[in-house]
Structures are given as structure tokens and as C-alpha cells.
Scaffold this active site. Structure first.
Site, PDB file in Angstrom:
ATOM      1  N   GLY A 112       0.839  -1.194   0.000  1.00 23.04           N
ATOM      2  CA  GLY A 112       0.000   0.000   0.000  1.00 23.04           C
ATOM      3  C   GLY A 112       0.867   1.233   0.000  1.00 23.04           C
ATOM      4  O   GLY A 112       1.990   1.216  -0.524  1.00 23.04           O
ATOM      5  N   GLU A 113       0.333   2.336   0.563  1.00 21.55           N
ATOM      6  CA  GLU A 113       1.045   3.625   0.606  1.00 21.55           C
ATOM      7  C   GLU A 113       1.251   4.208  -0.794  1.00 21.55           C
ATOM      8  O   GLU A 113       2.017   5.164  -0.951  1.00 21.55           O
ATOM      9  CB  GLU A 113       2.441   3.513   1.246  1.00 21.55           C
ATOM     10  CG  GLU A 113       2.507   2.964   2.629  1.00 21.55           C
ATOM     11  CD  GLU A 113       3.942   2.874   3.177  1.00 21.55           C
ATOM     12  OE1 GLU A 113       4.894   3.289   2.484  1.00 21.55           O
ATOM     13  OE2 GLU A 113       4.105   2.402   4.311  1.00 21.55           O
ATOM     14  N   GLY A 114       0.673   3.614  -1.818  1.00 17.98           N
ATOM     15  CA  GLY A 114       0.956   4.042  -3.187  1.00 17.98           C
ATOM     16  C   GLY A 114       2.299   3.551  -3.696  1.00 17.98           C
ATOM     17  O   GLY A 114       2.765   3.998  -4.753  1.00 17.98           O
TER      18      GLY A 114
END
Lengths: 316, 316
Positions: free
Chosen positions: A283-285
Site C-alpha cells: 500500500g502507501e501508493g
């Protein structure tokens, strides 16, 4: 997209000093990007990465391997530059912004009540919309939110059908018992809420950071900013737009295939082929940010290469 | 590789602010890179891209869609900054060097005689070795040489067995008749030469730019510089080293899967999994150069992220 610009970009692509098609997918990426930017020879100078964070009432059901406090701790880590996404944004010269969305007021546990009120949903969508820099030329939206793979799985099931077992994955690393709990929690949410409408599914089963990502991706389209989608949670949030209006994600490319369980299924449902497949599931981009490099490479070749005529190279 | 550095890097990786394994292949790439650099927290500051160009006598057999003059024309294009590899090297802040190897004296047509004399082979290997900057911290070797997919196919067949039909591909874009010609030309070369020894196969069937790539990749190992392999031709040249000494490519990673016919087969034979799969088939080191971005992302995360203790994040 601007068909004059994509046609001009396609024409330019055919004249560059390489055999036809030899840059593979980079060629179509460049033509697609040119169309959305309305510029046949575009540059990528101002990528923006936006991280939205939210907390989830459904954590009460024991769906995560990490405690809910980690959401706020990781927001502090983002702000101090210590997370993976900070390093990737820096490596690819992207601006990075972090929006923590009412972390002290988690969404409601969706097995008991709608995750958000209509006002809360609207506020999150608007926060996402307003977070996008209209001057950005490429957007990555990422998220942090302990429990949010469960929310994303419930949202995906509501949008595309199937059960909790079809969409739940291991998230940050739950064991087999945790995975079964997640699937059951998703099923309970699906049974409780009438989620035929995509935005209502987002409200009842999603979360603030998912809504903010959807708002940001919609704003990017308004500003003609191409988007690189991240993994399972980001793609589930984006899918709300596509289910609301077919074609709403035409300005978006899938940055990577996440190792999170059902991401492939979600990308298949959207007809998106990922740029990278490196087993990320953070996640987190992060996967999308890594794909900024691919986009930069594609645009650098397209806009910087000489044509056969310019270089004096025989084209056959 | 330095096992103390890889062990320290593995230990560091376990403490970074992410769930275990969540950065997928980036984690193993960073640990591998740390081992070769002898530094548990390394940086990538000086990637080098080297392009070697050569001409091929086997072009007389009609194996390419482009005339042999294009090799020299493309070298001029590299020198003037107009090719794809120039844009990619610039995008990933890599130094780029170009070595044109006796373009006015093509190798001999390998269907008639050995492609190179022993002196010519040695000179090309040495040119490759000397081209590597000992201060570089990541190496990409690329090539340009009309006709060189045919030489690479013949070399791969000599190293790994099989016939021309198994290893010949469409190169810059030959039609079905051209593809059949390439396969027959490879078979003729295999029949003419005794190529049981890998270096002798390189001499009889390869070409100067292939030998130079092999020399450069060997030099990189001497200098402990990790290498990103490019597509079919680069991988065939590198395979000479592996067939000479098992493990000789342990400092190398496959940058991408080329669309050129038998690249997958070649990577399978070497046990290498590509980082990217975007349908490129250009050569010039382009696929490997694009993968510099992936390596930079991996090292940026590994060396730049905070640990759980540093960030005050709960690790379970």
C-alpha cells in the site's frame, strides 16, 4: 482524451528511430498520456503522490495483524520521511502530500452500521478532490489504514459480486484464522447493507481514505492528469468511479499487480493490465510510485527521441 | 558476494517500517545488491550504460529488415543523443558510453568461416572489459548491430542446444520468409563450426559487440558492480560467461523479458526471472535501462526507510 493530440503522438511515434513497435507497451503509454495531456510531445515534470489515512471500526472484529494505533504512527513516519513511499517519491522526483482523515474518529464497524454517514462520505470525497494539485502532470494516490484491506474486499464484493472468501486477502499478514475472520466479516457487511449503488457501497463498507482516493482520481480526470493506480485498496476505491460511469478510469493505468489476494481479480474486472509485477503488497501508493519510473521512461523516449529524418537513419 | 554485508542487509530489512515481505522482490534485490557492494546500506549514485556496436558478415544472407548501414547511422544517433537509450539513461541519471567496434570491418559470415579470429575476439573482450568505469555502482550493457539477433540465436543454440528454429526470432521485424532464412542460417553455422567451448562459440558465431558485452559483464564482477542484463542479445553474450563458469552471472539480474522470440527460453536456461515485462524488443540496453528505476527504488527503500524503533511504530 484529446484525439488530435493522441493522433499526433501516434504519428510521431511512427517516425522515431526504432523499428515499429520495438518499445512495446511504452509506445501506447506515451500515446495515451499525450492524449490526456492534450500535447503530442509531453513532459512529466510534476508528479504528485497523495497519501490518505483513515481508521476503521471494523478493526474491532480482529481483522488485522497490526493494532489500529499503527495508522497514526505511520502518518508520523510519512511526515518525518521514513516510510517506503517517501523514498520512492523522492527517487522519482514526485511531490508527496499526506492527509490524515479524522483518525481519532474511526468509521463505524460495518458489520453493525454504515461505515460513514452521508456527510462523512462527502467530506472525504471533497478532501480527496481538493488534495490534487491542478498543476500536477501525473497522480499516484496511496493509503494507510489498519483494517482497510477488509473494507476494500467488502467494497469490491459489493461492486462486482462474490463472497468474502473471493475477495479477502492476508493484508499486512494475518494467519489462516484471521483470513477466515476477514471473509466472514465481509459477508456480514454484505448481508447488512443494501449496496447496489456504488457510492452507497463506498459509504456503507468503505472508509474515509478510500473515498478520498476516489475523489482525487475523479479530480485528476477533471484536470486531465493521468493517474497510476496502486494496489488492491486503491483499485477498489477507483472501481467505484468506473461502476458509477463506465470509462471513468480511462485516464488511469494499473501501476502494478499487488500480491494482496484478489487484486488480479479486481484488475480483470476493470480490464486493466498492470505495468509491474514484483510481489509488492505494502500500500502507501508504493507500487504505483515505482511505476512512475516506467511512465517517465516512456515519455522520455517518446518526446526526446529523434525521428528517422532528423537523425539521418534509414527507416527500412 | 560479501555475506557479512548481505546478512546485515537482511537484518536491516527485517526492521524497516513495513510488514514482513511487503516490498516483495524489492527486498531481495536490495539484499543482493548490498552483498555485491559490500555495504549493508548502499546507494546507487553512478549507474553506467555502455553501448557496443558491431557489424555482421552474416547480413549477406538477408537476415535483417534493415540495411547494415543502419548500425553506423544509429551510432551517430547515440552520439547526438537521439536514440531511445539516450533518453532512458538521462531519465535514470546514468552515464552513457558508446563504443563502435570496427564497423568498417564486419565479422565474417559465419555460414562461411568463423565470425572472428582469436585476435579479434580478444580485442573485443578487452574493449568491453576496459569500458567499465570501476567507480560505477550499477552496469547496463547494450548493443547495436544489424544482423545481431541472428548471431545471438546461433550462439544460444551452440551454448544450450536446439536448432535455428528454436532460437531465431523476428529481430527488427523480418517477415515469415526472413524468419525461415534466419533459422536456416543458424543451422548452417552450427553445422560448420565446432562450438562445444563457450568462448569458441562466441568467436565463431557471435560478434564483436557480443564479445564486448561479455567482457564488460566479467569486468563488472571483478569490480563488484551489479549488472542489469538487457534482452536476447545481451543475455546470449552473458550466457557465455555462465557456461564457462557456473555462477559467473550471480552479480547479474535480468532487467526485462524481451518480446524477441527466444528470450524467455534463454532466461529459463539461466534461471533468471526478469524484473519487467513490457514487450520491448529494441536492444540498445533499453529494457535494462528502464529497470534501473526498479533498482533505484529498491535501494532507496532499503537504505532510506526508518526502522520500527527509529519511527516509534508498533511492529505487531
Amino acid at each position: 482524451a484529446d484525439s488530435a493530440a493522441s493522433n499526433a503522438a501516434r504519428d510521431r511515434n511512427g517516425q522515431l528511430t526504432k523499428p515499429p513497435g520495438a518499445l512495446g507497451r511504452l509506445e501506447n503509454l506515451a500515446i495515451w498520456y499525450a492524449g490526456w495531456r492534450g500535447d503530442a510531445q509531453p513532459q512529466i515534470n510534476a508528479p504528485q503522490v497523495i497519501i490518505f489515512a483513515g481508521n476503521h471500526g471494523v478493526c474491532a472484529q480482529g481483522v488485522s495483524a497490526f493494532p489500529a494505533e499503527v495508522t497514526a504512527q505511520m502518518v508520523a513516519n510519512f511526515e518525518h520521511g521514513g516510510a517506503a513511499i517517501n523514498q520512492l517519491a523522492k527517487a522519482f522526483s514526485a511531490r508527496m502530500d499526506v492527509h490524515a482523515l479524522s483518525l481519532d474518529t474511526p468509521t463505524a464497524d460495518f458489520t453493525q452500521a454504515p461505515a460513514m454517514s452521508e456527510a462523512e462520505l462527502l467530506e472525504a470525497l471533497q478532501t480527496g478532490w481538493a488534495a490534487v494539485d491542478p498543476q500536477a502532470d501525473l497522480l499516484v494516490t496511496g493509503e494507510m489504514g489498519i483494517g482497510n484491506t477488509t473494507a476494500a474486499a467488502a467494497l469490491a464484493a459489493a461492486l462486482f459480486g462474490g463472497t468474502g472468501a473471493d475477495w479477502a486477502g492476508r493484508g499486512t499478514g494475518v494467519d489462516d484464522a484471521g483470513l477466515s475472520r476477514k471473509a466472514a466479516v465481509v459477508d456480514a457487511g454484505l448481508a447488512l447493507h443494501d449496496s447496489a449503488d456504488p457510492l452507497e457501497a463506498l459509504r456503507c463498507l468503505g472508509g474515509r481514505e478510500l473515498a478520498a482516493m476516489a475523489g482525487a482520481i475523479a479530480a485528476a480526470r477533471h484536470h486531465r492528469i493521468p493517474v497510476i493506480l496502486d494496489g488492491f485498496i486503491c483499485t477498489a476505491a477507483a472501481a467505484v468511479l468506473e461502476k458509477t460511469h463506465a470509462g471513468a478510469l480511462d485516464h488511469s493505468v494499473a501501476g502494478h499487480l499487488s500480491a494482496e489476494g484478489a487484486h488480479q481479480r479486481l484488475l480483470d474486472a476493470l480490464g486493466k493490465t498492470p505495468l509491474l509485477n514484483l510481489g509488492l503488497r505494502l500500500g502507501e501508493g508504493s507500487g504505483a510510485a515505482l511505476a512512475i519510473g516506467v511512465m517517465k521512461g516512456a515519455i522520455a523516449c517518446h518526446s526526446g527521441m529523434s525521428t528517422f529524418a532528423e537523425a539521418g537513419v534509414s527507416d527500412s
